[in-house]
Structures are given as structure tokens and as C-alpha cells.
Write an enzyme that holds these catalytic residues in place. Structure first.
Site, mmCIF file in Angstrom:
data_model
loop_
_atom_site.group_PDB
_atom_site.id
_atom_site.type_symbol
_atom_site.label_atom_id
_atom_site.label_comp_id
_atom_site.label_asym_id
_atom_site.label_seq_id
_atom_site.Cartn_x
_atom_site.Cartn_y
_atom_site.Cartn_z
ATOM 1 N N GLN A 60 62.209 40.309 -9.307
ATOM 2 C CA GLN A 60 63.517 39.940 -9.830
ATOM 3 C C GLN A 60 64.390 39.432 -8.679
ATOM 4 O O GLN A 60 64.819 40.210 -7.833
ATOM 5 C CB GLN A 60 64.144 41.185 -10.469
ATOM 6 C CG GLN A 60 65.525 41.016 -11.042
ATOM 7 C CD GLN A 60 66.012 42.304 -11.661
ATOM 8 O OE1 GLN A 60 65.469 42.780 -12.651
ATOM 9 N NE2 GLN A 60 67.028 42.901 -11.078
ATOM 10 N N SER B 200 69.859 40.013 -6.783
ATOM 11 C CA SER B 200 70.865 40.427 -5.809
ATOM 12 C C SER B 200 70.880 39.521 -4.583
ATOM 13 O O SER B 200 69.857 38.984 -4.168
ATOM 14 C CB SER B 200 70.602 41.875 -5.368
ATOM 15 O OG SER B 200 70.782 42.770 -6.439
ATOM 16 N N SER C 82 62.442 44.171 -4.987
ATOM 17 C CA SER C 82 61.278 45.062 -5.032
ATOM 18 C C SER C 82 60.006 44.270 -5.264
ATOM 19 O O SER C 82 59.988 43.299 -6.025
ATOM 20 C CB SER C 82 61.443 46.097 -6.149
ATOM 21 O OG SER C 82 62.606 46.876 -5.952
ATOM 22 N N GLU D 59 66.076 46.622 -17.760
ATOM 23 C CA GLU D 59 66.109 47.424 -16.538
ATOM 24 C C GLU D 59 66.708 48.794 -16.817
ATOM 25 O O GLU D 59 66.183 49.822 -16.395
ATOM 26 C CB GLU D 59 66.924 46.692 -15.472
ATOM 27 C CG GLU D 59 67.009 47.430 -14.147
ATOM 28 C CD GLU D 59 67.792 46.644 -13.108
ATOM 29 O OE1 GLU D 59 67.347 46.576 -11.952
ATOM 30 O OE2 GLU D 59 68.863 46.100 -13.456
ATOM 31 N N GLU E 101 78.826 53.239 -10.493
ATOM 32 C CA GLU E 101 80.119 52.705 -10.896
ATOM 33 C C GLU E 101 79.977 51.766 -12.098
ATOM 34 O O GLU E 101 80.792 51.788 -13.027
ATOM 35 C CB GLU E 101 80.766 51.957 -9.722
ATOM 36 C CG GLU E 101 81.189 52.851 -8.561
ATOM 37 C CD GLU E 101 80.031 53.251 -7.660
ATOM 38 O OE1 GLU E 101 80.246 54.069 -6.762
ATOM 39 O OE2 GLU E 101 78.912 52.735 -7.859
#
Length: 414
Positions: free
Chosen positions: A142, A145, A177, A260, A387
Site C-alpha cells: 500500500q 503514507s 509494509s 484496513e 486520534e
């Protein structure tokens, strides 16, 4: 459905009996015997890591050849066309057996990327990659990020510029990952800088061996390198590798993120579940002469109660599936509790062990806990930060006012 799932469970048990042996009974735990590892992430050297990946692929191939490789998948792509309930039934049965760990394939690739390809890719990509992934021939990652856009995925800066029937990608991804083992990845890119940021993103399926793709492993403090930086420099991707519409990549991203959350939140006790059993933790206290510490015993009781509650929450999600209803906010709560339970357990064990946690004396069941303690910061980030999860629950479940856009968890904004 009951008769159907009972027959399916019996079939799964026959398959497993023919290929693997039963796992040791957790109730037969004896302090000082067996493996005392509590690793969440891999800490294997590269050669052993590659062997681990190969064993995972071989087991996935055996599953697939016997009809258990993609239980819910469409038959035209090598799936069996059964329900999520059958998936749960198989997982429960397989948990009784000693099988290779297939997390390198399943957590990201089969759990998140596969469903996204099925939902958004063109037919030729589905034909090429879905059977290969669920057969164990291909691993997926993926590419979301970035150094300047972690949980705020709508701020991705990796650019994709169209040149005829191709797109040219330039940028950097991070915390990816299994990228070092992957054949493909789903990348979010910025394709329209003038549109609102959620509406200027396009997703692409990127072959990881394409010219201009560079993977650099990130060494973790646990000793392993599960995560990677991925640099995209002039990577040319055909337009037919686009997922969804141009500037419509946010929809693709949400598909992946929802899978996810379900994947991470439904792990229950996770890969270190055996290490966090009541028998093992109480045996640890007795072995370290801390059983008479009432404060520690009270903390242990609270930890075990929360673990049981999380298990019941996941069971409730399973019941909703059996009733044909998609689970609601339970997945976000499960993800929060999953990370918090493991983090609290690691901190509890560190208080029980004291200096024995940081000095390897060779004593069974002591220094090995370092593997989990060093992994706990990542557990509060992967699958959506705490968060992010709390904002989802506060705003979408409790109906609380939204935070100002400048400080909110923008990952979930439409």
C-alpha cells in the site's frame, strides 16, 4: 446457513488434518517450556525472512488448490463465492492447527489491496493479479503514507502527470509494509493541484519492478525491517493501470482504509495472543515473585477483562455478519482496543520484570518481552492512528461537533 457452515467446517478440518498437525493446546502451557518469543514484527535476518515469506506462499498455494485460498472471492477470479461467515468459520478451525504465518500475504495484500482491486480495477488487472495474489504467487503493498502526509492522506504530494496513454509518477512513500517482497502496489498520487485536495487524487496499480521504483528498508528498533521507503522517480504507468476515475482516487483510498480497519480490528489477541494469556501472565508474576503485589494483580485483572470485552465485541461483529448486516462502528472500537490492550500489556510486563526486561540473562520468559514493548508505538499508528479512530467515533457515532479542519483528522473528511 447453520447446516451449510457446519458442513464447511467439517470440510476445512478434513483438509487441515491431511496437511498439517494440531497446534499445542494453550491450556497445556508450562512456564519455561517452548518458544518465549513475543514478537509482533519480524526481527529475522534477511535470509530467514525470505524463507519465512516462501513458507507463507507455499501454504497459501495449498489453501488455494483445496478451495480455501479466497473463500469469499468471485469464482471467476479463483475464489469460492462463499460468505464472510464461512471465512470466519475457516479462520476459527485453522487456529487449532500449526500452520505457517501468512501475515506477509494476508494483512495488507489479501486483506486490503485485493478487495480494492476487485472493486476498482479494470478487468485485465483483475484477471492478471487477483488469482496470482490469492494463490500466493504475488504480494501487494500500500503506497499511501508520505513523509509530509501520514494520516492526512488527502495531502499526498506524489505527482502523476499524464503523457498520452501513460502517467509519469514522481514522489516518495514511507512506512510501506512488505514493499521489499511485493510485486505490485497501490499508489495515491496528486493529479490536480487546482481541485480541492480530496478531489485531486488518482490511484494507480504500480508494478514494483518498474523502472524508477526504488525500495529502501527502514530498520526498526525491534531489529527487523518490515517497513520501507519507496521512491518513485519518473515511473511510467499505463493509463489502464489506473484504479477508478481520474481525480477520483479518494474513493479508492476509502475502500482500502475500510478494509484496513476491519483487518486490524478483527485480529483479536493478534500475533502475540498466546503470550498474553491469563496463564502465562500469572505464571510470569509467580516466576518473578510479584504475585503478592496487589496493585499489579489489580492491573492484570483489568487487562484481562478488557481483552475479554474486546473478544466479545469481535464476536458481536461476527454475529452481525451471520445476520447479513455489515458491522458498524465496532471495527473502529476493536482497532482502538486491540492496540491499547497490547500496549497496556507490554507496560504491565515491564513493571513486573523491571531491569530483567533490558538485560538478557538468558532466563526464559523475561528479556523476550522486549520484542513486544518496542513494537507498541507502531501499534497505535498502523491501521489508522488512535486520534483518527477517536475522531471517527466522536463525530460519526456520538454525534459530537467536528473539530476545526486545521486540526482535525482529515483522513476521513469527504
Amino acid at each position: 446457513m447453520a447446516d451449510n457452515t457446519q458442513d464447511f467446517a467439517a470440510e476445512a478440518r478434513r483438509f487441515l488434518d491431511a496437511h498439517v498437525v494440531k497446534a499445542p493446546d494453550p491450556a497445556a502451557f508450562t512456564w519455561g517450556e517452548g518458544d518465549d518469543s513475543t514478537a509482533y514484527f519480524s526481527s529475522l535476518p534477511p535470509e530467514e525472512d525470505r524463507e519465512h515469506v516462501q513458507r507463507a506462499r507455499e501454504w497459501q498455494r495449498i489453501r488455494h488448490e483445496n478451495g480455501f485460498g479466497w473463500i469469499t472471492g468471485p469464482p471467476e477470479y479463483g475464489g469460492r463465492g462463499l460468505t464472510p461467515v464461512h471465512d470466519l468459520v475457516y479462520d476459527a478451525v485453522e487456529a487449532e492447527y500449526d500452520v505457517p504465518d501468512t501475515g506477509v500475504l494476508s494483512v495488507v495484500g489479501l486483506g486490503m489491496i485485493g478487495p480494492t482491486i476487485l472493486a476498482h480495477a479494470q478487468t485485465h488487472l483483475k484477471d492478471r493479479w487477483l488469482p496470482a495474489m490469492y494463490r500466493g504467487d504475488a504480494i501487494a503493498c500500500q503506497l499511501f503514507s508520505e513523509p509530509g502526509a501520514g494520516s492526512d492522506l488527502a495531502s499526498v504530494a506524489t505527482r502523476a502527470v499524464r503523457e498520452g496513454d501513460e502517467w509519469v509518477l514522481d514522489g516518495q512513500k514511507v512506512w510501506t509494509s512488505v514493499a521489499q517482497h511485493s510485486q505490485i502496489g497501490i499508489a495515491l498520487t496528486r493529479t490536480n493541484t487546482d481541485a480541492p485536495k480530496h478531489r485531486g487524487i488518482t490511484a494507480f496499480l504500480v508494478p514494483m519492478d518498474a523502472p524508477g521504483v526504488e525500495v529502501r528498508p527502514l530498520r526498526q528498533m525491534t531489529g527487523g525491517a518490515d517497513f520501507n521507503e519507496v521512491f518513485l522517480t519518473g515511473v511510467r504507468i499505463p493509463d489502464d493501470h489506473r484504479l477508478g476515475e481520474v481525480d477520483g482516487g479518494w474513493t479508492v483510498a476509502l475502500t482500502t482504509l475500510m478494509n484496513e480497519r476491519a483487518t486490524v480490528g478483527s485480529e483479536g489477541a493478534g500475533p502475540v495472543g498466546a503470550a498474553l494469556s491469563p496463564d502465562r501472565l500469572s505464571a510470569l508474576m509467580r516466576a518473578t515473585w510479584t504475585w503478592d503485589d496487589r496493585a499489579l494483580r489489580a492491573r492484570l485483572a483489568e487487562l484481562l477483562v478488557d481483552a475479554v470485552a474486546t473478544g466479545h465485541l469481535n464476536a458481536r461483529a461476527g454475529r452481525t455478519l451471520r445476520a447479513g448486516v455489515a458491522p458498524g462502528p465496532e471495527r473502529s472500537v476493536s482497532k482502538l482496543m486491540y492496540a491499547q490492550n497490547l500496549t497496556r500489556a507490554a507496560h504491565f510486563v515491564s513493571d513486573v520484570l523491571g531491569p530483567r526486561l533490558i538485560a538478557d540473562t538468558g532466563r526464559w520468559g523475561t528479556y523476550a518481552w522486549t520484542e513486544l514493548l518496542l513494537a507498541t508505538p507502531a501499534l497505535r499508528i498502523l491501521g489508522g492512528t488512535e486520534e483518527i479512530m477517536k475522531n471517527i467515533l466522536a463525530e460519526r457515532v456520538l454525534g459530537l461537533p467536528k473539530e476545526p479542519v486545521s486540526t482535525a483528522a482529515k483522513e476521513v473528511r469527504p
